[in-house]
Design a protein around this motif. Structure first.
Motif, PDB file in Angstrom:
ATOM      1  N   ASP A  70       0.829  -1.217   0.000  1.00 50.51           N
ATOM      2  CA  ASP A  70       0.000   0.000   0.000  1.00 50.51           C
ATOM      3  C   ASP A  70       0.863   1.267   0.000  1.00 50.51           C
ATOM      4  N   ALA A  71       1.951   1.255   0.789  1.00 49.46           N
ATOM      5  CA  ALA A  71       2.798   2.465   0.854  1.00 49.46           C
ATOM      6  C   ALA A  71       4.147   2.137   1.471  1.00 49.46           C
ATOM      7  N   HIS A  72       5.181   2.903   1.041  1.00 55.06           N
ATOM      8  CA  HIS A  72       6.500   2.833   1.671  1.00 55.06           C
ATOM      9  C   HIS A  72       6.662   4.064   2.543  1.00 55.06           C
ATOM     10  N   LEU A  73       7.087   3.871   3.778  1.00 55.96           N
ATOM     11  CA  LEU A  73       7.218   4.974   4.740  1.00 55.96           C
ATOM     12  C   LEU A  73       8.674   5.051   5.199  1.00 55.96           C
ATOM     13  N   PRO A  74       9.497   5.851   4.495  1.00 55.16           N
ATOM     14  CA  PRO A  74      10.913   5.953   4.870  1.00 55.16           C
ATOM     15  C   PRO A  74      11.045   6.554   6.271  1.00 55.16           C
ATOM     16  N   GLY A  79      17.821   6.170  13.123  1.00 56.38           N
ATOM     17  CA  GLY A  79      17.435   5.187  14.136  1.00 56.38           C
ATOM     18  C   GLY A  79      16.048   4.625  13.940  1.00 56.38           C
ATOM     19  N   GLN A  80      15.246   5.292  13.080  1.00 59.19           N
ATOM     20  CA  GLN A  80      13.902   4.775  12.837  1.00 59.19           C
ATOM     21  C   GLN A  80      13.953   3.712  11.733  1.00 59.19           C
ATOM     22  N   PRO A  81      12.969   2.779  11.712  1.00 56.71           N
ATOM     23  CA  PRO A  81      12.978   1.738  10.682  1.00 56.71           C
ATOM     24  C   PRO A  81      12.368   2.224   9.366  1.00 56.71           C
ATOM     25  N   TRP A  97      11.887  -2.740   8.715  1.00 54.89           N
ATOM     26  CA  TRP A  97      13.296  -3.136   8.596  1.00 54.89           C
ATOM     27  C   TRP A  97      14.172  -2.063   9.246  1.00 54.89           C
ATOM     28  N   PHE A  98      15.115  -2.492  10.053  1.00 63.72           N
ATOM     29  CA  PHE A  98      16.070  -1.572  10.667  1.00 63.72           C
ATOM     30  C   PHE A  98      17.408  -1.691   9.946  1.00 63.72           C
ATOM     31  N   LYS A  99      18.279  -0.759  10.194  1.00 65.33           N
ATOM     32  CA  LYS A  99      19.683  -0.803   9.780  1.00 65.33           C
ATOM     33  C   LYS A  99      19.852  -0.938   8.275  1.00 65.33           C
TER      34      LYS A  99
END
Length: 691
Positions: A70-74, A79-81, A97-99
């Motif tokens: 539905d959407a990508h949320l950079p 430090g945020q995923p 996803w982190f890192k």
């Protein structure tokens, strides 16, 4: 020669798909250098994946969803995923996803794409989240996500799922092999064929399939135990085939025995008769004399030495440390020399003319008995007629060291002595190439040791009692075990304990630890034996044979972290004199139920063999008795605790196979050869050699 059918399993791990120069060292560290090692690395757990929808998601479960991106949320700040919002007509599922995961996710999984996603569900109120999904595939590949997935060991840079692919390829390379198990035993046990058993353990369908008691695991465990027992039986037969001097009991040993200030126990008489039977047979003896601390093994050894002298032969007793060698010498020399036998002590400390004189006495035969350390097997030590070698705490010596001493006599007999109580059920795995004599009776007159447990807050009270006892002339051990990962921290703890005891008791508190030079350690131990040190603080397990008759108190910190057998051995350091003796087991409260049971057993029993059996029952797998230090084999598929009922069966089967077909030329014999090559356990290979 290895049969061709096994070649694919003995190629390097780098021949597996995906194992390049970077991955190969990781696979080797985890499993071993060859494909067979990957095949023998079994799953340790199981993941069940259930296909579901977002409205039926269960927190903490591993689940599979069919979703539309539905959407990508950079991330908005560091430090945020990176978050991907997906939906399945019942609600939203957020993938995080982190890192460093970022724009490539947008390229691979654009908005509007249909995907199959699987991973562990986390619920935050009405929000459903899957962090770092295990699988994120095109929706039409949902069948590629396994509903049941075995979990393999993993290491940094090599996840379980990657290793699973290597294990599956290793399984494909394993051919069906000729059956080496006895058909009647196979039918009775309900065992599958070897190849089928491997497929079952690598493809578990339920938790029961991972258990060491599953029929497939028991089949593979039996194969490994049989290979080991065959190698030990062949080695034992090979040793027995060496002719050896016949040694018979003579008047000398009768005189030595009559001069003893006590009578032999029934167990000592039985062990001595077994040793004498071997020495008189004309075949090379390889016998383990196993006895609890203080059970009188050295007296049996001394009478065997007197027999050897009666037959015109020399004996040598080797101990792992100078202090133990000196104690043996002080025990053996007076009674043997009273009968006219010269006894010498040879250690690394002997130099110059004193050493030369001792070597001359061994070379010309005027010394009947040599007691010593590693100094005994040095190249310049020669015996005129060495007929009997006795090795104390034999597991403390390497195979080659024991052999170098034995080789100084033509067909010299061997008695190995051990005070480590090995349960009967495991004896065959550790000492399968030796005959075993047990001294399971204590000599009369040994002072019972009162054993009690106390919580660590009572340490000040115990120190006060210790101070009073030391002032009254008693001696004590205070054991600080290796608790932390860092030796430096352990050493600091011991040094602090020694300092606290010095402050309370005075300067007569000594300290020994693993990082001290051997000579310094020996000097402190000698001062303790001589009574100059009243309390000895030790980080290492105090020498098994050290005899300090005046020592009557044993304090063990963190007793709940020791094996029962180890605690029992430590307790055996006291109660050797006339003083009433006690052992205090300190623990950090609260005690677990198992730890409580273990300390209760120790309080109730002073039989090392009974304690070892109980320890085995309570502790289960792993290394329950510190057996790795006792030459215990490193099995891959057998668990010596869970599969201990199979050990004796495998030993009997091995004896029967070799009795019927010593050269392994029959069809079953040929299959057995393949088994030995598969496990690389053959009589000539460097497996754990007890004798």
């Amino acid at each position: 020669m290895r049969p061709e059918i096994l070649f694919p399993l003995f190629t390097p791990v780098s021949t597996l798909k995906g194992v390049g120069p970077r991955v190969a060292p990781l696979v080797e560290r985890l499993a071993g250098p060859i494909v067979r090692d990957v095949l023998f690395t079994l799953p340790q757990g199981l993941i069940r994946r259930t296909a579901t929808t977002s409205d039926r998601a269960v927190d903490g479960q591993v689940q599979t969803f069919l979703v539309t991106i539905d959407a990508h949320l950079p991330p908005q700040r560091s430090g945020q995923p990176w978050r991907v919002r997906a939906w399945d007509e019942h609600g939203f599922v957020t993938l995080t996803w982190f890192k460093g995961h970022g724009p490539h996710l947008e390229r691979q999984h654009p908005v509007g794409a249909r995907r199959a996603v699987s991973g562990k569900v986390e619920r935050f109120g009405s929000e459903i989240q899957v962090a770092h999904p295990d699988y994120l595939l095109d929706a039409d590949r949902v069948a590629d996500i396994p509903p049941i997935e075995p979990v393999y060991p993993a290491t940094a840079g090599l996840p379980s799922r990657t290793f699973r692919k290597f294990a599956q390829e290793a399984l494909e390379r394993a051919a069906a092999l000729p059956e080496w198990q006895d058909p009647a035993w196979l039918a009775k046990s309900g065992f599958p064929a070897w190849r089928e058993a491997l497929a079952l353990v690598h493809g578990p369908q339920a938790e029961i399939d991972l258990s060491p008691m599953s029929v497939a695991r028991r089949r593979l465990a039996y194969d490994e135990l049989l290979a080991h027992q065959l190698a030990l039986a062949q080695r034992k037969a090979g040793k027995r085939s060496h002719p050896a001097p016949r040694i018979v009991a003579g008047p000398l040993s009768d005189s030595v025995e009559k001069a003893l200030p006590f009578r032999l126990t029934g167990a000592q008489i039985r062990a001595l008769s077994e040793v004498r039977g071997d020495m008189a047979s004309g075949e090379r003896m390889g016998r383990l004399l196993q006895g609890d601390v203080g059970s009188g093994k050295t007296v049996v050894a001394m009478l065997a030495m007197a027999d050897a002298a009666s037959s015109g032969l020399q004996s040598a007793l080797m101990a792992p440390t100078e202090i133990l060698a000196r104690q043996h010498y002080e025990t053996l020399a007076p009674p043997l020399e009273a009968q006219g036998l010269a006894v010498i002590l040879l250690t690394g400390r002997d130099k110059g003319s004193a050493r030369a004189s001792k070597l001359a006495k061994l070379a010309d035969g005027s010394a009947a008995v040599a007691v010593g350390t590693h100094a005994l097997f040095q190249d310049d030590v020669a015996f005129k007629a060495l007929g009997l070698t006795i090795i104390d705490e034999q597991h403390r010596f390497g195979v080659n060291e024991r052999k170098r001493l034995q080789d100084k006599g033509a067909g010299a007999h061997l008695v190995a002595m051990s005070a480590t109580p090995i349960p009967r059920t495991l004896e065959l795995t550790v000492f399968g190439d030796l005959d075993v004599s047990r001294i399971d009776e204590k000599p009369p007159g040994r002072t019972p040791v009162a054993t009690r447990a106390a919580p660590t807050p009572r340490i000040p009270e115990i120190i006060e009692r210790l101070k009073a006892a030391a002032q009254a002339g008693a001696q004590a051990f205070w054991i600080c075990p290796l608790v932390s990962e860092s030796e430096k921290i352990d050493l600091r703890d011991a040094e602090q304990r020694a300092a606290a005891l010095r402050q309370a008791i005075g300067p007569s508190v000594g300290l020994v630890h693993g990082q001290m030079p051997a000579a310094e350690k020996d000097a402190v131990m000698a001062d303790f034996v001589d009574g100059k040190v009243s309390v000895l603080v030790a980080t290492t397990v105090v020498e098994v044979g050290v005899n300090v008759p005046n020592a009557s108190i044993m304090v063990i910190e963190h007793a709940d972290r020791f094996g029962l057998a180890q605690l029992h051995q430590l307790r055996g350091r006291v109660g050797r004199g006339a003083r009433e003796s006690s052992c205090v087991l300190l623990y950090d409260p609260p005690l677990s139920e198992t730890a409580q049971q273990r300390l209760d057993i120790l309080r109730r029993s002073d039989d090392g063999f009974e304690i070892a059996e109980k320890d085995l029952e309570l502790r289960g797998g792993g290394d329950p008795l510190g057996l790795k230090q006792s030459g215990f084999p490193a099995y891959r598929l057998a668990d010596p605790v869970a599969h201990r009922d199979l050990i004796a069966v495998a030993a009997d089967d091995a004896r029967l196979i070799l009795a019927r077909d010593p050269d392994l030329t029959s069809p079953r014999g040929q299959a057995v050869r393949t088994l030995q090559e598969l496990f690389d356990w053959k009589a000539a290979s460097p497996l754990n050699d007890a004798g």
